[in-house]
Design an enzyme around this catalytic site. Structure first.
Site, PDB file in Angstrom:
ATOM      1  N   HIS A  94       0.853  -1.189   0.000  1.00 50.06           N
ATOM      2  CA  HIS A  94       0.000   0.000   0.000  1.00 50.06           C
ATOM      3  C   HIS A  94       0.888   1.237   0.000  1.00 50.06           C
ATOM      4  O   HIS A  94       1.859   1.316   0.756  1.00 50.06           O
ATOM      5  CB  HIS A  94      -0.892   0.028   1.247  1.00 50.06           C
ATOM      6  CG  HIS A  94      -1.716   1.284   1.332  1.00 50.06           C
ATOM      7  ND1 HIS A  94      -2.871   1.454   0.603  1.00 50.06           N
ATOM      8  CD2 HIS A  94      -1.523   2.432   2.013  1.00 50.06           C
ATOM      9  CE1 HIS A  94      -3.361   2.653   0.836  1.00 50.06           C
ATOM     10  NE2 HIS A  94      -2.564   3.279   1.690  1.00 50.06           N
ATOM     11  N   ASP A 173     -15.070   3.690   7.627  1.00 50.40           N
ATOM     12  CA  ASP A 173     -14.047   4.626   7.150  1.00 50.40           C
ATOM     13  C   ASP A 173     -14.624   5.629   6.153  1.00 50.40           C
ATOM     14  O   ASP A 173     -14.222   6.791   6.150  1.00 50.40           O
ATOM     15  CB  ASP A 173     -12.872   3.864   6.518  1.00 50.40           C
ATOM     16  CG  ASP A 173     -11.823   4.834   6.014  1.00 50.40           C
ATOM     17  OD1 ASP A 173     -11.284   5.578   6.845  1.00 50.40           O
ATOM     18  OD2 ASP A 173     -11.583   4.889   4.791  1.00 50.40           O
ATOM     19  N   ARG A 180     -14.042  13.787   8.407  1.00 52.22           N
ATOM     20  CA  ARG A 180     -12.697  14.330   8.701  1.00 52.22           C
ATOM     21  C   ARG A 180     -12.336  15.394   7.676  1.00 52.22           C
ATOM     22  O   ARG A 180     -11.776  16.446   8.007  1.00 52.22           O
ATOM     23  CB  ARG A 180     -11.655  13.207   8.690  1.00 52.22           C
ATOM     24  CG  ARG A 180     -11.688  12.329   9.926  1.00 52.22           C
ATOM     25  CD  ARG A 180     -10.866  11.074   9.719  1.00 52.22           C
ATOM     26  NE  ARG A 180      -9.479  11.372   9.481  1.00 52.22           N
ATOM     27  CZ  ARG A 180      -8.644  10.592   8.751  1.00 52.22           C
ATOM     28  NH1 ARG A 180      -9.082   9.472   8.215  1.00 52.22           N
ATOM     29  NH2 ARG A 180      -7.399  10.932   8.598  1.00 52.22           N
ATOM     30  N   SER A 195      -7.634   4.615   9.452  1.00 54.13           N
ATOM     31  CA  SER A 195      -8.308   4.655   8.156  1.00 54.13           C
ATOM     32  C   SER A 195      -7.626   3.708   7.159  1.00 54.13           C
ATOM     33  O   SER A 195      -8.271   2.870   6.526  1.00 54.13           O
ATOM     34  CB  SER A 195      -8.281   6.104   7.643  1.00 54.13           C
ATOM     35  OG  SER A 195      -8.654   6.176   6.301  1.00 54.13           O
ATOM     36  N   LYS A 199      -8.770  -0.754   6.178  1.00 51.18           N
ATOM     37  CA  LYS A 199      -9.052  -1.242   4.822  1.00 51.18           C
ATOM     38  C   LYS A 199      -8.070  -2.331   4.419  1.00 51.18           C
ATOM     39  O   LYS A 199      -8.438  -3.333   3.820  1.00 51.18           O
ATOM     40  CB  LYS A 199      -8.993  -0.069   3.832  1.00 51.18           C
ATOM     41  CG  LYS A 199     -10.169   0.883   4.003  1.00 51.18           C
ATOM     42  CD  LYS A 199     -10.050   2.134   3.160  1.00 51.18           C
ATOM     43  CE  LYS A 199      -9.029   3.107   3.681  1.00 51.18           C
ATOM     44  NZ  LYS A 199      -9.093   4.459   3.170  1.00 51.18           N
TER      45      LYS A 199
HETATM   46  N1  URA Z   1      -5.543   7.670   3.050  1.00 53.15           N
HETATM   47  C1  URA Z   1      -6.548   7.029   3.694  1.00 53.15           C
HETATM   48  O1  URA Z   1      -7.055   6.003   3.241  1.00 53.15           O
HETATM   49  N2  URA Z   1      -6.979   7.547   4.866  1.00 53.15           N
HETATM   50  C2  URA Z   1      -6.452   8.664   5.411  1.00 53.15           C
HETATM   51  O2  URA Z   1      -6.880   9.061   6.469  1.00 53.15           O
HETATM   52  C3  URA Z   1      -5.422   9.312   4.723  1.00 53.15           C
HETATM   53  C4  URA Z   1      -4.978   8.784   3.543  1.00 53.15           C
END
Ligand code: URA
Length: 449
Positions: A94, A173, A180, A195, A199
Site C-alpha cells: 500500500h 471509514d 474528517r 483509516s 481497509k
Molecule cells: N488515506 C486514507 O485512506 N486515509 C487517510 O486518512 C489518509 C490517507
C-alpha cells in the site's frame, strides 16, 4: 491517560458521555470505541456528534491502544476477506500516494509470478495524486468493479486481482473520512493509521509492505512526519498479526518518467516487457525493492538479496508480463496491451515543452506542481465525482541531478488544447530549479522500518 467514564462501562453510554471522556483527555475503552463505530455505521450518532468526537481525538490525542482499537472496530464494521481456499501466502503493498506513483501495476504481477497471492484493493486519484483504478481503466475493457466472488476467483486463477473497495470493506471509514475532510481532522497520524489499516487488514493478509512517501508530492511532506506515520502503520499492522514493514521513499519529484493515467500504464508495461524507458529506472528499482521485502516476509526468499534476484529474474524471463496478460483477460481487458503498449498512447494531443533557461543541474522538479498541472488539464480529479481524461499527462524528460543546457527539454505536457497548456505553463516552469552545482545525492529509499 485515565478513563474518566469507566464507571459507565457496563451501562449503555450516550454519545455525549463518550465524547466527554475524550474531550477531557481520558482514554477510551474498547467498548466505548466500539460504541462510537457502531453509532457511525447504524446512524445512531449524528454527524455533529461524530465530528465532535473526531475533533476531540484530534486535539486530545489517541494512545497506541486506542489507535489499534479504533482500527479494529473500523475493520470489523465490514467484512474481512476469506481467501483461505488459496493455498499461497497473501501479501499486498500500500502506498500513501504520490505523483507518478505506479508501482502497483508492476508489483502485483511480479509478486504473483514469484508464487504469492495479491488481493489488491486500490483507490482512485484525488487531488494532486493519481490512483491505480483510474490508471487501469485506461486499458480498454479493464473492469475494476469486481464482486467479492469475482475478485476471489481471479486471485485464485492468476495470483492477483486489482479492484475498488466494495461497500462491505470498512464502511465506517467512508463515513469518517468524509467528516474528517469536512472538519479539518484528516492530518492526525492515529486517525490516518486507523483509516488506512482498517481497509488493508480487511484483505486477510499474511504480510504487508507500506510505501510511505515523503517530499512535496506526498500526503505527509515532512520527513519526520513520514517516519512517524510509517512507524505507526507498522506497529498497528504487526499488533493485528500481519507481518508489516514500511519504506519511507522520496516524493520530491514524480516517480518515473510519466505522470497521467494511460502513460503510466504504458511505462509499467514497458518495464514488464524488459524495455524500461529512460527516466523509469526509479519505478523499476522501487517496484523490485517493495516486492523483495514482501517475498522475505512471506517466506518465499531467505534474504533480501535472494528476493531481489528472484524478482529481477521473473521480470527478465517474462513471467511477470504473462501474469499481467492473464489478469487483463480475467478482468475483461484487451490483453494485447502486453504486446503493443503503444496502443495506450493517444494521437493528436497538443504538446507543450518546458525548457531550461540556463546551463546547470536539475535541483528541483516539484512533484506537487507537476501533479497539480496534470489534474488541471483533466488527468485527475478535485472532487470524487469528477471524470478523468485518461490520455493526457506529462513526461519527465529530466530528473533531479541531470545536467542540462539552456534550451534543453525538461518535460513535455500532453494536453487536449493549447489553452490547457496556457493554464499550467507557469506552474510547470516554476516546478524546476536549475543550479550551477549538482545537488547532493538523495536516496530513493530513505528509511526501512
Ligand atoms: N488515506 C486514507 O485512506 N486515509 C487517510 O486518512 C489518509 C490517507
Amino acid at each position: 491517560m485515565r478513563n474518566l467514564g469507566s464507571f459507565l462501562l457496563y451501562e449503555v453510554m450516550r454519545p455525549q458521555e463518550i465524547i466527554t471522556i475524550k474531550r477531557d483527555g481520558g482514554e477510551l475503552l474498547r467498548e466505548q470505541i466500539g460504541a462510537f463505530i457502531d453509532g457511525v455505521c447504524d446512524g445512531s450518532w449524528a454527524d455533529y456528534q461524530i465530528s465532535a468526537m473526531l475533533m476531540a481525538m484530534f486535539t486530545q490525542g489517541l494512545s497506541e491502544v486506542e489507535r489499534d482499537e479504533l482500527t479494529r472496530a473500523m475493520l470489523y464494521s465490514g467484512d474481512v476477506m476469506d481467501l483461505s481456499d488459496i493455498d499461497l501466502p497473501k501479501v499486498d503493498k500500500h502506498s500513501t500516494g504520490g505523483v507518478g506513483d505506479k508501482t502497483s501495476l508492476v508489483i502485483a504481477p511480479l509478486l504473483a509470478a514469484c508464487g504469492v497471492a495479491v488481493p489488491m484493493i486500490s483507490g482512485r486519484g484525488l487531488g494532486h495524486t493519481g490512483g491505480t483504478l483510474d490508471k487501469l481503466e485506461s486499458i480498454p475493457g479493464y473492469n475494476v468493479d469486481l464482486t467479492t466472488e469475482e475478485f476471489r476467483r481471479i486471485v485464485k486463477t492468476c495470483g492477483f486481482a486489482m479492484s475498488g473497495q466494495t461497500a462491505d470493506i470498512a464502511p465506517a471509514d467512508k463515513k469518517l473520512y468524509a467528516l474528517r475532510d469536512a472538519t479539518a481532522t484528516v492530518p492526525y497520524i492515529p486517525l490516518i493509521v486507523a483509516s488506512i489499516m482498517s481497509k488493508k487488514l480487511a484483505e486477510g493478509l499474511d504480510a504487508l509492505v507500506l510505501d510511505v512517501k515523503t517530499g512535496s508530492g506526498a500526503f505527509m511532506q515532512g520527513y519526520d512526519d513520514s517516519v512517524r506515520l510509517a512507524e505507526a502503520l507498522v506497529r498497528t499492522g504487526n499488533n493485528a498479526g500481519v507481518r508489516t514493514q514500511a519504506l519511507v521513499t522520496d516524493m520530491r519529484q514524480p516517480l518515473g518518467r510519466y505522470v497521467g493515467n494511460a502513460v503510466e500504464v504504458y511505462e509499467c508495461v514497458k518495464i514488464l516487457r524488459g524495455e524500461t524507458l529512460p527516466g523509469s529506472e526509479d519505478t523499476l528499482e522501487l517496484s523490485v525493492e517493495l516486492t523483495a521485502r514482501l517475498l522475505v516476509s512471506a517466506g518465499i526468499a531467505a534474504d533480501i538479496d535472494k528476493a531481489r534476484e528472484l524478482a529481477n529474474s521473473k521480470l527478465q524471463n517474462g513471467e511477470a508480463l504473462e501474469k499481467f496478460r492473464d489478469n487483463c483477460a480475467l478482468q475483461g481487458a484487451d490483453a494485447s496491451v502486453c504486446d503493443g503498449p503503444e496502443m495506450l498512447l493517444a494521437n493528436g494531443l497538443n504538446e507543450y515543452r518546458v525548457t531550461s533557461k540556463t546551463d546547470g543541474f536539475v535541483a528541483e522538479a516539484d512533484a506537487r506542481s507537476i501533479g497539480e498541472a496534470v489534474v488541471i488539464i483533466g488527468g485527475g480529479r478535485t472532487k470524487a465525482e469528477d471524470n478523468v481524461d485518461h490520455a493526457v499527462g506529462y513526461s519527465c524528460e529530466a530528473k533531479i541531478g541531470d545536467e542540462v543546457k539552456a534550451g534543453d527539454v525538461l518535460g513535455v505536457l500532453y494536453c487536449r488544447k493549447p489553452a490547457d497548456a496556457e493554464r499550467v505553463s507557469e506552474k510547470l516552469e516554476n516546478a524546476y530549479k536549475i543550479n550551477v552545482e549538482p545537488p547532493t545525492r538523495s536516496e530513493l529509499v530513505k528509511k526501512a522500518i
